[in-house]
Design an enzyme around this catalytic site. Structure first.
Site, PDB file in Angstrom:
ATOM      1  N   GLU A   8      30.302  38.605  33.906  1.00  0.00           N
ATOM      2  CA  GLU A   8      30.901  38.348  32.590  1.00  0.00           C
ATOM      3  C   GLU A   8      30.214  37.206  31.856  1.00  0.00           C
ATOM      4  O   GLU A   8      30.169  37.186  30.636  1.00  0.00           O
ATOM      5  CB  GLU A   8      32.392  38.031  32.746  1.00  0.00           C
ATOM      6  CG  GLU A   8      33.147  37.994  31.432  1.00  0.00           C
ATOM      7  CD  GLU A   8      34.644  38.171  31.608  1.00  0.00           C
ATOM      8  OE1 GLU A   8      35.374  37.676  30.748  1.00  0.00           O
ATOM      9  OE2 GLU A   8      35.076  38.817  32.579  1.00  0.00           O
ATOM     10  N   ASP A 104      35.294  39.395  35.430  1.00  0.00           N
ATOM     11  CA  ASP A 104      36.546  38.853  35.964  1.00  0.00           C
ATOM     12  C   ASP A 104      37.427  39.971  36.507  1.00  0.00           C
ATOM     13  O   ASP A 104      37.553  41.037  35.887  1.00  0.00           O
ATOM     14  CB  ASP A 104      37.308  38.095  34.871  1.00  0.00           C
ATOM     15  CG  ASP A 104      36.740  36.705  34.642  1.00  0.00           C
ATOM     16  OD1 ASP A 104      35.805  36.327  35.363  1.00  0.00           O
ATOM     17  OD2 ASP A 104      37.233  35.996  33.744  1.00  0.00           O
ATOM     18  N   TYR A 305      40.616  31.686  41.365  1.00  0.00           N
ATOM     19  CA  TYR A 305      40.702  32.309  40.033  1.00  0.00           C
ATOM     20  C   TYR A 305      41.883  31.759  39.221  1.00  0.00           C
ATOM     21  O   TYR A 305      43.018  31.740  39.698  1.00  0.00           O
ATOM     22  CB  TYR A 305      40.834  33.819  40.202  1.00  0.00           C
ATOM     23  CG  TYR A 305      40.801  34.588  38.907  1.00  0.00           C
ATOM     24  CD1 TYR A 305      39.610  34.766  38.216  1.00  0.00           C
ATOM     25  CD2 TYR A 305      41.964  35.134  38.373  1.00  0.00           C
ATOM     26  CE1 TYR A 305      39.575  35.475  37.028  1.00  0.00           C
ATOM     27  CE2 TYR A 305      41.943  35.844  37.185  1.00  0.00           C
ATOM     28  CZ  TYR A 305      40.746  36.011  36.520  1.00  0.00           C
ATOM     29  OH  TYR A 305      40.715  36.710  35.346  1.00  0.00           O
TER      30      TYR A 305
END
Length: 711
Positions: A8, A104, A305
């Site tokens: 990403e 992600d 995350y």
């Protein structure tokens, strides 16, 4: 043949390249004999604008609404088109056998990759990297467990449905409201209910009427016993009469009860809880917290995350606890962490629960030991909070004796309650916590004398205004802050996680501030005049948190393969038609609270005064006119007296520079002063510095003084 990895962001692509030893750097990608890794820059592809369907739709007209394309188009984002071309060429390259999506691991990350692949027309097989941290170990482990990309098709359909629904509802509702009332107004399925939440709380506070009440306590041997009663005393005379009856009367200890209790640490952090705590402790806003957390995750790789709504870990993480604890030994919590290294952890611990983890587990430290000197002050505060909560969750419970002493005096019961800590447990991690000892001098049956009576006056308090932290929590649990006609709707809101998602709520709040729908004064969030009028003009159903929760529920069903995305989009189209027709047929009026008597030089309508980052400007109230005019703005020119930055009023030869100290000078005088100061000699470095600083500013005296110089 090689596998193409699509990350990403460039930073994640570099991490993957490092973990997999992809060392050959190219223009826009890395390569070795097995892999090519490239990156998006966030979204490279987005939904087309209305004018990209039909150039006539560039002008906003009420009669053109609703705009509902038969098929949604996507376009390459212009400013990142170069990277898109690189990614496209790699996808279509004959030496690439398949695509590994490494964006992600979530709904939006899936959309980033799939929009690119769809735009390119990819026909090659897709695999998916699904990880919760970007450490070398996590990446290498993730590549050993790549998933078939088709397993995530439903996630993509849900992401696409959300994106298209937001476009259809947002574009049409915003254009309808703006053109109907000649005002820059915006509606959305998440932002409008959020304004309503703030407004509801504000109304509760405004309508609140404080009530006075009184309490009675007795002092015996230095301890305060509170009157035990089921009622609230609003009449002071009642308690005064009771005090008179207690004069010269001894009391008797009816009972002394001790109950051993335990308290347990709070849940591990999800994003919302962390954002709320950062604001509560340090007054750092949700957006700043998320940005800082992203840096700890991507750059330093010391936390997992960020965009998670779970407070739990999966059972397969039990064996990773020791190395994570080892990493925290670099912090000020090393003394508390050290004993945990010899502890055995079990999947039966309450922090491990597979059923309560969907895409991502709670935010915890990774196994990477941080270099504390590399962390900024804000990063350090945030990391410490995550470590603190993580270590607490692994420590024993706090144990204490709850002591209750009951006193009877003249037929009335008074109670003393004290908690005495016996085992610190997880509370040992907090500064100032210690074992407490209470030498309570009471035994059952004791006759005691009352040394003092105390009647205290109290007043009920209104609910608190939302701040940036508590508003996030209200968006997550709106059912606790609004009245619902049916209790089943509260369950719907709870199950769907309320308004928005953990990934979008901070942006929504930020957007509402920027569009002047809400404002923060001394940390208290209030609805502005504009925000109130948006609620009055918007269709009622669009202001309800319930509607957006019901939509989110359907998106979750799409994600699980239990609802058709096409059906959802058709429902959104029908809803949009109703919204637009409702606005068209409305007889309500919008009143600008910042309307001036200055006429727009282009169309003749009165202009609106708006605040900007550096001052004020006049903007035409007609959004299609787009005429703007500077009223005042901060410049980089300095006051000759106090050296503070001067504020520019007016334009051209009429311009005047003023300082807070009272100094004032005309444009002509400023030009002369700058010319004299420069003496016709300015270094190239100085010229570039000031030209860049003042780029785009009208009436910039230094820029004007420099522009005709020959260097």
């Amino acid at each position: 043949m090689k596998s193409l990895i699509l990350a990403e962001k460039p930073s994640v692509a570099r991490d993957i390249a490092d973990a997999l030893q992809i060392n050959q750097k190219r223009n826009g990608y890395f390569e070795n004999n097995q892999y090519i890794v490239t990156w998006a820059l966030g979204h490279l592809v987005t939904n087309a604008t209305p004018e990209q369907y039909d150039k006539n739709l560039k002008e906003w007209r009420l009669e053109d609404l609703p705009i509902i394309p038969k098929y949604m188009k996507t376009v390459v984002i212009g400013k990142t088109s170069k990277q898109f071309k690189t990614v496209k060429a790699l996808i279509l390259d004959n030496k690439v056998k398949d695509i590994i999506i490494a964006t992600d691991a979530g709904r939006e990350g899936e959309l980033v990759a799939r929009l690119i692949l769809d735009k390119v027309g990819n026909k090659k097989p897709i695999r998916r990297l699904w990880i919760s941290s970007v450490t070398k170990k996590a990446i290498q482990q993730g590549f050993k467990n790549l998933k078939d990309g088709r397993q995530y098709n439903d996630l993509y359909y849900a992401a696409l449905a959300r994106s298209e629904a937001d476009w259809i509802v947002g574009i049409n509702a915003t254009r309808a409201l703006t053109t109907k009332y000649d005002a820059q107004l915006s509606l959305g399925r998440v932002q409008t209910p959020t304004i309503q939440l703030v407004n509801t709380r504000q109304q509760e506070i405004n309508q609140f009427k404080p009530q006075q009440y009184f309490t009675l306590s007795l002092t015996v041997k230095g301890f305060d016993f509170q009157l035990e009663s089921n009622q609230r005393y609003t009449n002071k005379e009642t308690l005064e009469q009771m005090v008179n009856n207690l004069k010269n009367v001894d009391g008797k200890i009816k009972s002394v009860a001790t109950k051993h209790k335990k308290s347990y640490p709070q849940s591990l952090y999800n994003l919302t809880d962390l954002q709320q705590d950062m604001y509560r402790r340090y007054k750092i806003g949700p957006k700043e917290t998320l940005n800082t957390l992203q840096s700890l995750y991507e750059r330093h790789k010391v936390v997992t995350y960020p965009r998670t709504d779970s407070n739990y870990l999966t059972t397969d993480m039990v064996d990773t606890m020791k190395e994570r604890i080892q990493a925290t030994m670099a912090t000020t919590y090393k003394d508390q962490a050290r004993p945990l290294m010899s502890k055995t952890f079990s999947s039966k611990m309450s922090i491990f629960n597979n059923q309560k983890v969907s895409d991502h587990h709670a935010i915890i430290p990774t196994e990477v030991r941080p270099v504390m000197s590399d962390l900024s002050n804000r990063e350090l505060k945030l990391y410490d909070m995550i470590v603190e909560r993580f270590l607490e969750a692994l420590m024993p419970p706090h144990e204490y004796d709850a002591i209750t002493v009951t006193l009877e005096v003249a037929g009335h019961t008074f109670v003393l309650k004290e908690n005495v800590t016996t085992v610190l447990g997880f509370k040992s991690i907090r500064q100032g916590e210690s074992i407490t000892e209470m030498q309570q001098p009471f035994s059952e049956g004791d006759e005691v004398k009352i040394s003092k009576t105390n009647i205290r006056e109290h007043e009920t308090t209104p609910p608190e205004y939302f701040n940036e932290g508590s508003l996030l929590k209200a968006m997550e649990n709106p059912q606790n802050f609004i009245q619902l006609k049916d209790k089943k709707y509260a369950q719907t809101l709870k199950q769907t996680g309320g308004i928005g998602t953990v990934a979008t709520r901070a942006d929504i709040i930020d957007k509402l501030f920027n569009m002047n729908a809400i404002e923060s004064r001394d940390g208290k969030i209030k609805v502005t005049s504009k925000g109130k009028q948006i609620l009055e003009l918007a269709p009622e159903e669009l202001t309800s948190p319930l509607l957006t929760a019901q939509w989110e529920e359907k998106l979750l069903l799409i994600e699980r393969g239990k609802y058709q995305a096409k059906t959802f989009i058709n429902e959104m189209k029908d809803f949009t038609k109703d919204v637009v027709n409702g606005i068209k047929n409305s007889d309500r009026k919008y009143k600008h609270d910042n309307l001036t008597t200055t006429e727009c030089p282009t169309c003749g309508k009165f202009m609106i005064k708006v605040k900007t980052k550096n001052g004020q400007m006049l903007v035409c109230q007609d959004p299609s006119c787009k005429t703007k005019k500077n009223v005042q703005r901060k410049t980089n020119a300095r006051c000759p007296n106090c050296k503070k930055k001067l504020t520019l009023f007016g334009k051209g030869k009429e311009a005047v520079y003023r300082c807070v100290c009272g100094h004032s000078e005309t444009q002509a005088h400023m030009d002369q002063r700058m010319k004299s100061k420069s003496s016709g000699k300015v270094s190239r470095k100085e010229m570039k510095k000031y030209m860049n600083k003042n780029e785009g500013l009208d009436n910039n005296p230094f820029k004007d003084a420099l522009k005709n110089l020959n260097l």
